[in-house]
Scaffold this active site. Structure first.
Site, PDB file in Angstrom:
ATOM      1  N   ASP A  93      -1.007  -7.802   1.262  1.00  0.00           N
ATOM      2  CA  ASP A  93      -0.117  -6.352   1.519  1.00  0.00           C
ATOM      3  C   ASP A  93       1.584  -5.769   0.937  1.00  0.00           C
ATOM      4  OD1 ASP A  93      -0.321  -3.539   1.478  1.00  0.00           O
ATOM      5  OD2 ASP A  93       0.154  -3.312   3.183  1.00  0.00           O
ATOM      6  N   HIS A 145       0.605  -1.032  -0.502  1.00  0.00           N
ATOM      7  CA  HIS A 145      -0.224   0.141   0.074  1.00  0.00           C
ATOM      8  C   HIS A 145       1.044   1.113  -0.015  1.00  0.00           C
ATOM      9  CE1 HIS A 145       0.455  -0.224   4.506  1.00  0.00           C
ATOM     10  NE2 HIS A 145       0.463   0.964   3.951  1.00  0.00           N
ATOM     11  N   LEU A 159     -17.406 -24.656   2.725  1.00  0.00           N
ATOM     12  CA  LEU A 159     -18.383 -24.401   4.848  1.00  0.00           C
ATOM     13  C   LEU A 159     -19.584 -24.248   5.293  1.00  0.00           C
ATOM     14  CD1 LEU A 159     -14.556 -22.876   6.018  1.00  0.00           C
ATOM     15  CD2 LEU A 159     -15.546 -25.465   5.809  1.00  0.00           C
ATOM     16  N   ASN A 187       5.545   4.706   9.487  1.00  0.00           N
ATOM     17  CA  ASN A 187       6.183   3.774  10.095  1.00  0.00           C
ATOM     18  C   ASN A 187       5.994   2.387   9.176  1.00  0.00           C
ATOM     19  OD1 ASN A 187       6.199   4.932  12.527  1.00  0.00           O
ATOM     20  ND2 ASN A 187       7.580   3.734  12.943  1.00  0.00           N
ATOM     21  N   SER A 188       4.524   2.835   8.221  1.00  0.00           N
ATOM     22  CA  SER A 188       4.271   1.223   7.193  1.00  0.00           C
ATOM     23  C   SER A 188       5.753   0.509   6.914  1.00  0.00           C
ATOM     24  CB  SER A 188       3.076   1.735   6.067  1.00  0.00           C
ATOM     25  OG  SER A 188       2.105   1.789   6.995  1.00  0.00           O
ATOM     26  N   VAL A 241     -12.534 -28.063   0.830  1.00  0.00           N
ATOM     27  CA  VAL A 241     -13.794 -28.395   1.880  1.00  0.00           C
ATOM     28  C   VAL A 241     -14.845 -26.927   1.536  1.00  0.00           C
ATOM     29  CG1 VAL A 241     -13.145 -29.879   3.947  1.00  0.00           C
ATOM     30  CG2 VAL A 241     -13.023 -26.984   3.702  1.00  0.00           C
TER      31      VAL A 241
END
Length: 378
Positions: free
Chosen positions: A144, A112, A281, A221-222, A279
């Site tokens: 991400d 991002h 669900l 900070n990402s 499977v």
């Protein structure tokens, strides 16, 4: 003179405070006089220096970690392409970490941070001030994760740790550029593991398994590293839970084991393998149904059908089984199970705990690669 209980207590308290003040004031006065004397003051500073030196021997580890990790932290400036420049979610700054894989150097970050940009509009600033452009970019929207190939001399790749070994309560440091303040470091602990079902951005991050930390994480900070006290990267800072848009003590990081596995697949194959169980669900599985079949509360995912020749059929999973745990993790609901299966490494043999006809049992499934259905030809 009679006093009610309230007035009596007030008067008594006032008397006690007055006596304490009379008793303490001379002692404080004497202490102040002693500290005012030049010799005593120098002695007090000397004692303080000794105490700080003793404490530094224990807490100096933080400074050593910062010195070791900082050369591997990258500041990312990603100018959005013209069509995205007015969008509120178009970030223009973030962080990243240098890694080395198969002899080449890469920058690992969040998708991002760069998703609205391209190589010609991305500037990567190293700790020594050098600025680079990525040579190639790979991205995985569902987790991400993004990785960029770079070429330069004297790069310092980070040491990669093992995020699976991290325990709740362990001390961590978060590196990055919060609010564009480069080379910032904050400290905290691992607050929780396995966080999922978070509402992030445009809902693109489908497969979630975050580490939660109270180390201050803010916009910018990402993509930056979350590091343990051994100086090893154990997470990639990704998001915050906040009403104000700033740090409120709840930050989330992608475990580095997942980020590195995604990175390697992108570099080696150009795509990410997703796990497949086989499977279908029950999306209407509710508390009433759970109690009717013998569970004390609503938990797990109920199987409604099995795909032929799938890992589930080979492990003898049956219709109406309720999958309670997958690879040791308690299942919240069907979406949680899907999330876990999709991000499980292909080829792994995984234990599963089932509830069947009132009994608990454990089976082992060999996760295989999810094959995207062929497009319909019209």
């Amino acid at each position: 003179m009679l006093l009610c209980a309230k007035h009596f207590c007030t008067a008594l308290l006032a008397g006690i405070v007055l006596m304490c003040w009379v008793a303490v004031t001379p002692a404080i006065s004497q202490q102040l006089q002693e500290l005012s004397a030049p010799g005593s003051r120098e002695q007090a500073f000397a004692e303080l220096d000794r105490d700080v030196d003793s404490l530094d021997a224990q807490l100096g580890i933080y400074k050593r970690v910062v010195r070791l990790v900082s050369p591997s932290v990258v500041h990312v400036e990603a100018t959005p392409r013209p069509q995205y420049r007015l969008r509120r979610d178009a970030e223009e700054a973030g962080s990243a970490v240098l890694v080395r894989y198969r002899g080449a150097d890469y920058v690992l970050t969040n998708r991002h941070v760069i998703k609205h940009s391209d190589a010609s509009l991305i500037s990567l600033e190293l700790s020594d001030g050098r600025q680079l452009r990525p040579k190639k970019i790979w991205e995985d929207r569902e987790t991400d994760v993004a990785v960029m190939l770079i070429e330069a001399e004297n790069l310092v790749p980070a040491r990669i740790g093992n995020s699976e070994q991290m325990e709740i309560g362990e001390i961590v440091l978060a590196f990055g550029s919060p609010f564009n303040l480069q080379r910032s470091v904050t400290r905290g602990i691992i607050s929780a593991k396995g966080r999922s079902n978070l509402d992030l951005g445009e809902g693109e991050v489908m497969y979630q398994n975050f580490l939660q930390t109270d180390a201050a994480i803010n916009p910018g900070n990402s993509g930056g590293p979350l590091v343990n006290l051994r100086g090893e990267v154990i997470g990639m800072n990704t998001a915050i839970a906040s009403n104000s848009g700033g740090n409120e003590g709840i930050g989330f990081s992608i475990p580095i084991n997942i980020a590195v596995r995604i990175m390697r697949q992108l570099i080696d194959a150009g795509e990410v393998e997703r796990g497949f169980l086989g499977v279908a669900l029950d999306r209407s599985f509710d508390d009433a149904t759970a109690r009717r079949v013998g569970l004390t509360r609503l938990t797990g995912a109920r199987v409604t059908s099995i795909t032929n020749a799938s890992p589930a059929s080979e492990a003898d999973i049956q219709t109406d089984d309720i999958i309670l745990r997958f690879d040791g993790m308690l299942i919240d609901n069907d979406e949680h199970l899907i999330n876990l299966v999709k991000r499980t490494e292909v080829g792994r043999k995984v234990p599963m705990e089932l509830f069947r006809s009132g009994q608990m049992l454990t089976v082992y499934v060999n996760i295989v690669k999810w094959k995207t259905p062929e497009p319909t030809v019209r």
